[in-house]
Design a protein around this motif. Structure first.
Motif, PDB file in Angstrom:
ATOM      1  N   GLY A  34       2.006  -8.402  -7.438  1.00 37.43           N
ATOM      2  CA  GLY A  34       1.949  -8.896  -6.180  1.00 37.43           C
ATOM      3  C   GLY A  34       2.204 -10.109  -5.555  1.00 37.43           C
TER       4      GLY A  34
ATOM      5  N   THR B  86      -3.725  -7.678  -5.515  1.00 43.60           N
ATOM      6  CA  THR B  86      -3.592  -6.988  -6.933  1.00 43.60           C
ATOM      7  C   THR B  86      -4.800  -6.564  -7.487  1.00 43.60           C
ATOM      8  OG1 THR B  86      -1.563  -8.334  -6.706  1.00 43.60           O
ATOM      9  CG2 THR B  86      -2.397  -7.498  -8.836  1.00 43.60           C
TER      10      THR B  86
ATOM     11  N   GLU C 134       2.682  -6.658   0.913  1.00 40.65           N
ATOM     12  CA  GLU C 134       1.433  -6.702   0.532  1.00 40.65           C
ATOM     13  C   GLU C 134       0.897  -5.405  -0.196  1.00 40.65           C
ATOM     14  OE1 GLU C 134      -1.549  -8.678   3.249  1.00 40.65           O
ATOM     15  OE2 GLU C 134       0.123  -9.438   4.445  1.00 40.65           O
ATOM     16  N   PRO C 135       0.279  -5.649  -1.595  1.00 40.09           N
ATOM     17  CA  PRO C 135      -0.111  -4.560  -2.041  1.00 40.09           C
ATOM     18  C   PRO C 135      -1.261  -3.645  -1.461  1.00 40.09           C
ATOM     19  CG  PRO C 135      -0.099  -6.614  -3.541  1.00 40.09           C
ATOM     20  CD  PRO C 135       0.168  -6.997  -2.334  1.00 40.09           C
TER      21      PRO C 135
ATOM     22  N   SER D   3       6.664  -5.765  -4.463  1.00 38.98           N
ATOM     23  CA  SER D   3       5.270  -6.556  -4.007  1.00 38.98           C
ATOM     24  C   SER D   3       5.089  -8.028  -3.802  1.00 38.98           C
ATOM     25  CB  SER D   3       4.102  -5.735  -4.857  1.00 38.98           C
ATOM     26  OG  SER D   3       3.983  -6.472  -5.906  1.00 38.98           O
ATOM     27  N   GLY D   4       4.454  -8.446  -2.801  1.00 37.69           N
ATOM     28  CA  GLY D   4       4.288  -9.653  -2.347  1.00 37.69           C
ATOM     29  C   GLY D   4       5.260 -10.524  -1.843  1.00 37.69           C
TER      30      GLY D   4
END
Length: 279
Positions: A185, A192, A163-164, A151-152
């Motif tokens: 995130g 997040t 993107e979360p 994620s991130g």
């Protein structure tokens, strides 16, 4: 107990060198090790790590071979013990993989002892909420197995599919999915917090986000403390992102934070032991 929930390993030094050097030359990202199992064993002893989760993935044309190697080195044979019983094997699938369908690959590797799934939507080129992945999530829920997802922001500075918030639709449809969002995130801290607040079953790992390195998405001490308190220390797992990171130094960073000893124990191992059902 200390458990590293985010480790990438390579079958040989040659393969590991090729991977980390390619990433360094292409993206300017340094590394700590070539990442063979024996390399990591040495670092486990130095850092006092008891178990580690292998979360490697590969391009579609190498995915099944990588999965097979991952489970094979952690599986005991008829007349021998497992070569690396301290590693917890996660395999990977994608909706575009050749040969076996994703669920068929999961079924096959479950018999070999896989303990969870790792996906990297950015690198593998699919959105987490792509409905071609619905049977995979359904299978994971049925078998009560976790999934770790990147994620991130990625090393190439891309964030599409990372993107979360892109997981909202998935989690609404699969509320019992044991999702671990890697890197906390990785820069999308507001998302997040929103995901953590809306979906209390979601876990997170610290890889890169709480680390000794100074990357653009590494949190300072106060930021790390605030995010831990906001999410809850019972929902965060220590992850090093080895072989790019020295796990001993990341452990020391977590131990140095101004949080309680209980919080540190939860993050460094107790949460993972409970999640992965370790004695």
């Amino acid at each position: 107990m200390i458990i590293d929930a985010h480790v990438h390993l390579h079958p040989t030094e040659e393969v590991g060198k090729m991977v980390v050097e390619t990433i360094k030359q292409k993206y300017g990202v340094g590394y700590y090790s070539y990442g063979t199992p024996d390399d990591y064993l040495k670092d486990m002893k130095i850092a006092g790590i008891d178990k580690a989760v292998m979360v490697s993935f590969a391009p579609d044309n190498q995915l099944k071979n990588n999965n097979f190697w991952t489970v094979a080195i952690t599986r005991p044979g008829k007349n021998r013990s497992a070569k690396y019983p301290m590693f917890i094997p996660f395999i990977s699938v994608s909706p575009t993989m050749a040969g076996r369908k994703p669920v068929d690959e999961l079924e096959h590797k479950l018999k070999w002892g896989m303990r969870g799934l790792k996906i990297h939507p950015i690198a593998q080129g699919f959105a987490p909420d792509d409905e071609r992945m619905w049977p995979v999530y359904e299978w994971l829920v049925k078998h009560d197995l976790p999934i770790t997802a990147h994620s991130g922001v990625n090393i190439d500075e891309k964030s599409k599919f990372g993107e979360p918030k892109i997981w909202v639709h998935v989690l609404e449809n699969f509320p019992d999915l044991k999702l671990i969002l890697a890197h906390l995130g990785n820069g999308f801290w507001d998302q997040t917090v929103e995901i953590a607040d809306k979906f209390p079953q979601v876990m997170f790992d610290t890889a890169i986000a709480i680390s000794y390195i100074d990357s653009p998405t590494t949190l300072c001490d106060e930021e790390a403390k605030d995010l831990i308190r906001t999410i809850g220390s019972d929902r965060i797992l220590f992850g090093s992102d080895y072989p790019w990171i020295n796990p001993a130094k990341d452990i020391e960073r977590i131990k140095s934070l101004n949080i309680s000893e209980t919080d540190k124990k939860l993050i460094l191992g107790e949460n993972a032991a409970k999640l992965f059902i370790l004695k």
